[in-house]
Design an enzyme around this catalytic site. Sequence first.
Site, PDB file in Angstrom:
ATOM      1  N   LYS A 172      -2.743   6.066  -4.464  1.00 28.89           N
ATOM      2  CA  LYS A 172      -3.152   7.075  -4.125  1.00 28.89           C
ATOM      3  C   LYS A 172      -3.590   8.012  -4.870  1.00 28.89           C
ATOM      4  O   LYS A 172      -2.005   8.776  -5.470  1.00 28.89           O
ATOM      5  CB  LYS A 172      -3.707   6.767  -2.916  1.00 28.89           C
ATOM      6  N   HIS A 186      -7.486   9.139  -1.883  1.00 29.51           N
ATOM      7  CA  HIS A 186      -6.746   9.902  -1.039  1.00 29.51           C
ATOM      8  C   HIS A 186      -7.147  10.401   0.369  1.00 29.51           C
ATOM      9  O   HIS A 186      -7.147  10.074   1.792  1.00 29.51           O
ATOM     10  CB  HIS A 186      -5.369  10.519  -0.777  1.00 29.51           C
ATOM     11  N   TYR A 229       3.167   9.505  -0.593  1.00 28.11           N
ATOM     12  CA  TYR A 229       4.168   9.375   0.390  1.00 28.11           C
ATOM     13  C   TYR A 229       6.089   9.146  -0.660  1.00 28.11           C
ATOM     14  O   TYR A 229       6.516   9.490   0.414  1.00 28.11           O
ATOM     15  CB  TYR A 229       3.921   7.614   0.459  1.00 28.11           C
ATOM     16  N   ASP A 256       0.928  -0.773   0.202  1.00 25.38           N
ATOM     17  CA  ASP A 256       0.195   0.058  -0.202  1.00 25.38           C
ATOM     18  C   ASP A 256       0.641   1.638  -0.049  1.00 25.38           C
ATOM     19  O   ASP A 256       1.591   1.440   0.811  1.00 25.38           O
ATOM     20  CB  ASP A 256      -0.974  -0.010   1.167  1.00 25.38           C
TER      21      ASP A 256
HETATM   22  P1  NAD Z   1       0.731   0.708  12.199  1.00 27.22           P
HETATM   23  O1  NAD Z   1      -0.291   1.347  12.955  1.00 27.22           O
HETATM   24  O2  NAD Z   1       1.291   0.526  10.815  1.00 27.22           O
HETATM   25  O3  NAD Z   1       2.596   0.938  12.913  1.00 27.22           O
HETATM   26  C1  NAD Z   1       3.411   1.488  12.130  1.00 27.22           C
HETATM   27  C2  NAD Z   1       4.547   1.959  13.170  1.00 27.22           C
HETATM   28  O4  NAD Z   1       4.484   0.994  14.877  1.00 27.22           O
HETATM   29  C3  NAD Z   1       5.893   1.600  12.982  1.00 27.22           C
HETATM   30  O5  NAD Z   1       6.976   2.500  12.541  1.00 27.22           O
HETATM   31  C4  NAD Z   1       7.170   1.351  14.329  1.00 27.22           C
HETATM   32  O6  NAD Z   1       7.073   2.349  14.672  1.00 27.22           O
HETATM   33  C5  NAD Z   1       5.645   0.544  14.960  1.00 27.22           C
HETATM   34  N1  NAD Z   1       5.538  -0.616  14.821  1.00 27.22           N
HETATM   35  C6  NAD Z   1       5.653  -1.860  13.460  1.00 27.22           C
HETATM   36  N2  NAD Z   1       5.843  -3.238  13.845  1.00 27.22           N
HETATM   37  C7  NAD Z   1       6.010  -3.025  15.244  1.00 27.22           C
HETATM   38  C8  NAD Z   1       6.608  -4.330  16.061  1.00 27.22           C
HETATM   39  N3  NAD Z   1       6.378  -5.065  15.298  1.00 27.22           N
HETATM   40  N4  NAD Z   1       6.989  -3.532  17.310  1.00 27.22           N
HETATM   41  C9  NAD Z   1       6.805  -2.770  17.943  1.00 27.22           C
HETATM   42  N5  NAD Z   1       6.538  -1.345  17.258  1.00 27.22           N
HETATM   43  C10 NAD Z   1       6.393  -1.664  16.055  1.00 27.22           C
HETATM   44  O7  NAD Z   1       1.160   3.420  11.227  1.00 27.22           O
HETATM   45  P2  NAD Z   1       0.949   3.746  10.200  1.00 27.22           P
HETATM   46  O8  NAD Z   1       2.480   3.475   8.906  1.00 27.22           O
HETATM   47  O9  NAD Z   1       0.693   4.488   9.981  1.00 27.22           O
HETATM   48  O10 NAD Z   1       0.357   2.272   9.015  1.00 27.22           O
HETATM   49  C11 NAD Z   1       0.508   1.555   8.374  1.00 27.22           C
HETATM   50  C12 NAD Z   1      -0.257   2.132   6.625  1.00 27.22           C
HETATM   51  O11 NAD Z   1      -0.926   2.176   6.466  1.00 27.22           O
HETATM   52  C13 NAD Z   1       0.749   3.253   5.926  1.00 27.22           C
HETATM   53  O12 NAD Z   1       2.097   2.854   5.741  1.00 27.22           O
HETATM   54  C14 NAD Z   1      -0.154   3.270   4.860  1.00 27.22           C
HETATM   55  O13 NAD Z   1       0.718   2.700   3.582  1.00 27.22           O
HETATM   56  C15 NAD Z   1      -1.390   3.671   5.386  1.00 27.22           C
HETATM   57  N6  NAD Z   1      -1.510   4.492   5.621  1.00 27.22           N
HETATM   58  C16 NAD Z   1      -2.768   5.599   5.180  1.00 27.22           C
HETATM   59  C17 NAD Z   1      -3.563   6.200   5.453  1.00 27.22           C
HETATM   60  C18 NAD Z   1      -4.539   7.049   4.562  1.00 27.22           C
HETATM   61  O14 NAD Z   1      -5.058   8.932   4.485  1.00 27.22           O
HETATM   62  N7  NAD Z   1      -4.382   6.703   3.507  1.00 27.22           N
HETATM   63  C19 NAD Z   1      -3.248   7.100   6.168  1.00 27.22           C
HETATM   64  C20 NAD Z   1      -1.680   6.457   6.901  1.00 27.22           C
HETATM   65  C21 NAD Z   1      -1.505   5.250   7.116  1.00 27.22           C
END
Ligand code: NAD
Length: 276
Positions: free
Chosen positions: A76, A109, A51, A46
């Site tokens: 997106k 988006h 990004y 994704d």
């Molecule tokens: P997430 O909830 O996936 O959290 C990621 C963070 O959690 C990492 O940076 C790390 O700090 C921590 N983490 C991950 N695995 C871990 C583990 N095993 N142990 C400990 N800590 C850990 O947050 P995200 O990146 O905000 O969201 C995931 C995806 O959602 C994004 O990469 C993107 O593709 C999507 N997204 C979309 C939108 C949108 O507006 N459509 C907005 C935000 C995110």
Amino acid sequence: MAAVPTITLNDGTEIPQLGFGVWQVPANDAEKVVAEALKVGHRHIDTAAVYGNEEGVGRAIAAAGIPREELYITTKLWVSDFKAGNTKEALRTSLQKLGLDYVDLYLIHWPSPADEAYLSAWNAMEELQAQGLTRSIGVSNFLPEHLERVLEAGTVVPAVNQVEIHPALQQRDIQQANEQHGIKTQAWSPLAQGAVFRDEPVVSAAEAHGVSPAQVVIRWHLQRGRILFPKSVTPGRIASNFDVFDFELTEEQLSAIDSLERDGRLGSHPGEFNPS
Ligand code: NAD
């Protein structure tokens, strides 16, 4: 390698329920990080134009040599592109950066609802799907009222609505509206970026199954039927976040995590966020 369950979307296509997200992965790291995700078994990535890392994602895809039909790639459409009437050009640019002939899923988006440009953007998305440049089309950060407007303005029902969902913000009203319309819910920031890893129900389920809090939260989404794509840039975490198919949370553990709902919003409120 574990088989990731798939979910059938309202246009008949199938999406792997667990994917890998790359928001905030710097452009220079994206190739390496996505290569790692593909190596552990991910096939669903994704990304988004905004990004700034589609080229790195594309390089990793090309280098992996995985047959295209085994991959599921989402990108997106950014707000400034559709406000300028550039939806079609924006997808062509993304495809060029990704090195692909088509994406599997193209999303608006954010609705940026102060004006109604997202409605004409939806009609352009419908044309892109008809041309085969994206297999499915959907939306992200749409409130039920925005979905209603899109359903009136278009002929294609969005395949998915990607919104912020994690134990601390579950947006049940949006999930219900999605379901009523046959739209699948995708959970963004599914791990709450770590903010729920010390919450008692998560910690006790992790201890009970001998897994990490992140693995528990990923299972919670999977067993509640949502599509998700947690992000990490750390190889050990990328691997363990994918290693979630040999244990199951009990209904009691799932309900305890459901009860963590609070106003734990991390991102913007879609009704108030109007980037241009
Ligand atoms: P997430 O909830 O996936 O959290 C990621 C963070 O959690 C990492 O940076 C790390 O700090 C921590 N983490 C991950 N695995 C871990 C583990 N095993 N142990 C400990 N800590 C850990 O947050 P995200 O990146 O905000 O969201 C995931 C995806 O959602 C994004 O990469 C993107 O593709 C999507 N997204 C979309 C939108 C949108 O507006 N459509 C907005 C935000 C995110």
